[in-house]
Design an enzyme around this catalytic site. Structure first.
Site, short mmCIF file in Angstrom:
data_model
loop_
_atom_site.label_atom_id
_atom_site.label_comp_id
_atom_site.label_asym_id
_atom_site.label_seq_id
_atom_site.Cartn_x
_atom_site.Cartn_y
_atom_site.Cartn_z
N SER A 197 -14.61 -4.64 23.70
CA SER A 197 -13.94 -3.77 22.73
C SER A 197 -13.23 -2.59 23.40
CB SER A 197 -14.96 -3.30 21.69
OG SER A 197 -14.33 -2.77 20.56
N ASP A 210 -2.19 -3.16 32.65
CA ASP A 210 -0.79 -3.29 32.24
C ASP A 210 0.09 -2.20 32.86
OD1 ASP A 210 -1.47 -5.47 30.75
OD2 ASP A 210 -1.52 -4.43 28.82
N LYS A 228 -13.66 -9.21 22.80
CA LYS A 228 -13.67 -8.66 21.43
C LYS A 228 -12.41 -7.82 21.23
CE LYS A 228 -16.15 -5.60 18.26
NZ LYS A 228 -15.01 -4.67 18.10
#
Length: 717
Positions: free
Chosen positions: A466, A477, A491
């Site tokens: 999460s 990224d 998740k």
């Protein structure tokens, strides 16, 4: 999100079949009216406002029944096939029962479950009167989650005979005498038997609601009063109490640890091993005996309002059952759960003649004191605030690089994941969120400049979920640092907590809370971590079994998806370094005996997982133990470099099976084992630090990449 909800209807007559119980049944539990009402209100919310609305119909009803039975008897040791056949006759009636506010079906099943526990454990105790023949070649199927339920009581008896025989053999192999084995197992089964008589209606309702909510989607949950309180504590990292870690041992609530600075430790009147036999409220309130009382109930009695008095009747650790008691008074205070907060350490990593200082920040959860923040408390506690403070301290320590350890961090506050990422990337998009209507919102951090701009690595494992995945994905990224470890949990969903009492306008808490999935988050590159998780740049071995742990292990997990990438500018290009980082990592671990030992241990663990049966033949088991001991000694010979090894059989004592459960060992022995495990060398953390060092060297040696790493002279929030 709010709906009008008037007075709930009264309990309606609905008569499912009553499953037969024996005369010697434990107390029969029945649903409370408020539980049936809470289930009905939850159903309205889940069917209307969930991210993936699922109608409460016969199909969902059957799934709820299946999960409820699995929760009660996961390895199919208790129920017999005739029980299951009878239960499944009601499998399509759960939806009607919830809508009609009648929960007698799950409660009737639970009452049968309690009876089966009593029956099986009573039978297990009776087997201790006989002797077992360990020369017979037979196997025990100890993993039975995919096996059929026993067809008859006779088949169940045979299964339990093997179970008890295995328990006996484990203790025998650990050197226990027959008399000691009988005593240990009789106490074990008796303690388990007594727990069957301590269940309450709230326990049944919580298990049933868990079965309902997770049948819709894996991360939707129901919180009763107790679960809700524990969730709040985990987010605040604080509670009001005496500052003691408690454990149930042989019917006594026993002090396992005194927390530094808490009332219990500051009083000087309590010690590890002391037993709490009674609890009284206030300076003069009567003391209620708590011997044999469930641990969670004792904890509730000890916690209370700040500055209030609690009195404890204590049986000292060194006193016998008839020893002299003493009564002490403690003033409750706010206890900070610092062990669950962010912490820092500094690793010194040698690289040739140079030594690099790695600042490691371990973050167990993305916590945030929502209530304090809502009230405007400027000093409210949160994960990002604590990490910002630790970064400032590490800068003063003149560390070279920063490693964020998110292993087993299951997530927490979404806002904290965003703020934490901002400490390393500054202002910009962090994560995208899509609601049930398909609208996508880009969540950004507004920190003008990052708190740390030097080399960075993030260590994750299968337990990183999460919010941890949001952070790791954004760092990846942006090209801000290297991600190391196992593929993460997967998740990629967002939950909100709905207070059902507020919705129903109850003046007092009755209905609990619903943690409901309302959105899905996406990386700024457009992909999602849902199902697939974050794939590390450099993969390390790990303990987890992807087949049984992680989003992909759920049969009703949301699928992977993709949205349009956010408008962001990468900070670096770690991908360009990965081939070199991988080669350096491979070469290093091939020469690292500790790492190779870890790899061997993982291979052994995987082989053990794939075994679903175990031999009950003593000779075969001793041969297995001898082979394991031989592997340990051969590794010791390699590690000490002498080729002679060490013949001390206690060298690997902490990994040897003593056949005991934690509460059956002495408290000092149990604490010693726990301490040894915590102090064991962390080969994965060390290797992650080395990889980070390689990253720093490569960045310094590549002009284009080095130029993208600004000087580390900014301050965090």
């Amino acid at each position: 999100m709010r709906i009008q909800y008037g007075l709930l209807s009264v309990f309606l007559a609905f008569a499912p079949p009553a499953y037969a119980l024996d005369a010697s049944s434990p107390p029969v539990l029945a649903p409370l009216q408020q539980q049936a009402q809470a289930a009905r209100l939850s159903a309205e919310f889940l069917s209307r406002y969930h991210y993936k609305p699922v109608p409460l119909d016969d199909a969902l009803s059957a799934k709820i029944m299946e999960r409820f039975l699995k929760a009660l008897d996961p390895d199919r040791f208790l129920f017999v096939q005739t029980d299951i056949d009878e239960f499944m006759g009601d499998s399509t009636k759960i939806d009607d029962a919830i809508n009609k506010e009648d929960l007698r079906i799950p409660f009737s099943i639970f009452n049968v479950y309690e009876q089966r526990v009593v029956d099986r454990l009573t039978y297990a105790r009776s087997l201790l009167k006989q002797n077992f023949d360990f020369s017979v070649k037979e196997d025990y199927p100890f993993v039975r989650d995919k096996e059929p339920w026993p067809k008859s009581e006779a088949e169940s008896d045979e299964l339990w005979r093997k179970r008890v025989k295995n328990d006996w053999l484990r203790l025998k192999l650990a050197g226990k005498t027959d008399a000691a084995i009988r005593d240990t197992l009789d106490k074990r089964y008796q303690n388990s038997l007594e727990r069957a008589y301590k269940y309450k209606s709230d326990d049944v309702f919580q298990i049933f609601m868990d079965a309902y909510t997770t049948s819709i989607e894996p991360h939707t949950d129901y919180f009763g009063a107790t679960a809700s309180a524990e969730f709040d504590i985990s987010m605040k990292l604080s509670l009001v109490g005496i500052g003691a870690v408690l454990q149930e041992r042989e019917d006594y609530t026993t002090i396992r640890e005194l927390m530094a600075g808490g009332p219990a430790q500051l009083s000087g009147k309590l010690a590890v091993g002391d037993r709490i036999t009674g609890v009284g409220q206030g300076e003069r309130g009567p003391i209620k005996e708590v011997v044999g009382t469930r641990l969670d109930e004792v904890v509730k009695m000890i916690r209370g309002a700040k500055d209030s008095v609690v009195r404890l009747d204590i049986l000292p650790a060194d006193a016998g059952p008839d020893g002299k008691h003493r009564v002490i008074s403690l003033v409750r205070d706010k206890i900070s759960l610092d062990k669950q907060a962010a912490k820092k350490t500094i690793l010194s990593i040698k690289d040739g003649d140079a030594t690099r200082k790695i600042g490691v920040i371990t973050l167990p959860a993305f916590y945030e004191d929502f209530e304090a923040r809502r009230k405007g408390d400027k000093n409210y506690r949160s994960a990002s605030r604590d990490v910002a403070r630790l970064l400032a301290e590490l800068k003063k320590d003149k560390i070279d690089n920063v490693l964020i350890d998110l292993r087993n961090n299951g997530g927490g506050s979404l806002a904290e994941a965003i703020d934490l990422t901002g400490l390393f990337v500054g202002k910009g998009p962090i994560v995208q969120e899509r609601n049930a209507g398909g609208e996508v919102n880009v969540e950004k951090d507004n920190l003008p400049a990052p708190a740390w701009t030097g080399p960075l690595a993030v260590l994750i494992n299968r337990g990183s979920a999460s919010a941890s995945e949001i952070f790791a994905a954004a760092i990846q990224d942006y090209g801000r640092g290297v991600i190391v470890g196992e593929p993460s949990f997967g998740k990629g969903t967002v939950q909100t907590v709905v207070n059902l009492d507020q919705i129903a306008r109850n003046s007092k808490p009755k209905f609990g809370e619903l943690k409901m999935t309302v959105a899905q988050f996406f990386r700024i590159n457009g992909g999602t971590t849902q199902l697939r998780g974050v794939t590390p740049d450099i993969t390390l071995p790990g303990f987890s079994d992807p087949k049984s742990f992680g989003e992909s292990s759920y049969d009703n997990a949301l699928p992977w998806a993709q949205v349009k990438p956010a408008d962001y500018t990468p900070i670096g290009d770690v991908k360009a370094l990965l081939p070199q980082l991988q080669n350096l990592h491979d070469a290093r671990v091939q020469k690292d005996p500790d790492f190779q030992r870890f790899v061997e241990d993982m291979a052994d663990l995987k082989a053990q997982r794939e075994k679903r049966v175990i031999s009950l033949n003593e000779t075969e088991r001793r041969d297995e133990m001898a082979a394991q001991a031989s592997r340990v000694k051969s590794r010791e010979k390699v590690n000490d470099g002498t080729g002679t090894g060490d013949d001390d059989d206690s060298a690997d004592a902490t990994t040897q099976d003593d056949g005991l459960q934690a509460n059956e060992r002495s408290l000092s022995a149990d604490i010693a084992i726990e301490k040894a495990r915590k102090s064991a060398k962390d080969v994965l953390l060390n290797e992650a630090a080395h990889i980070l060092g390689d990253e720093a060297d490569l960045l310094a040696g590549v002009p284009k990449l080095a130029a993208q790493q600004p000087a580390n002279n900014t301050t965090g929030k």
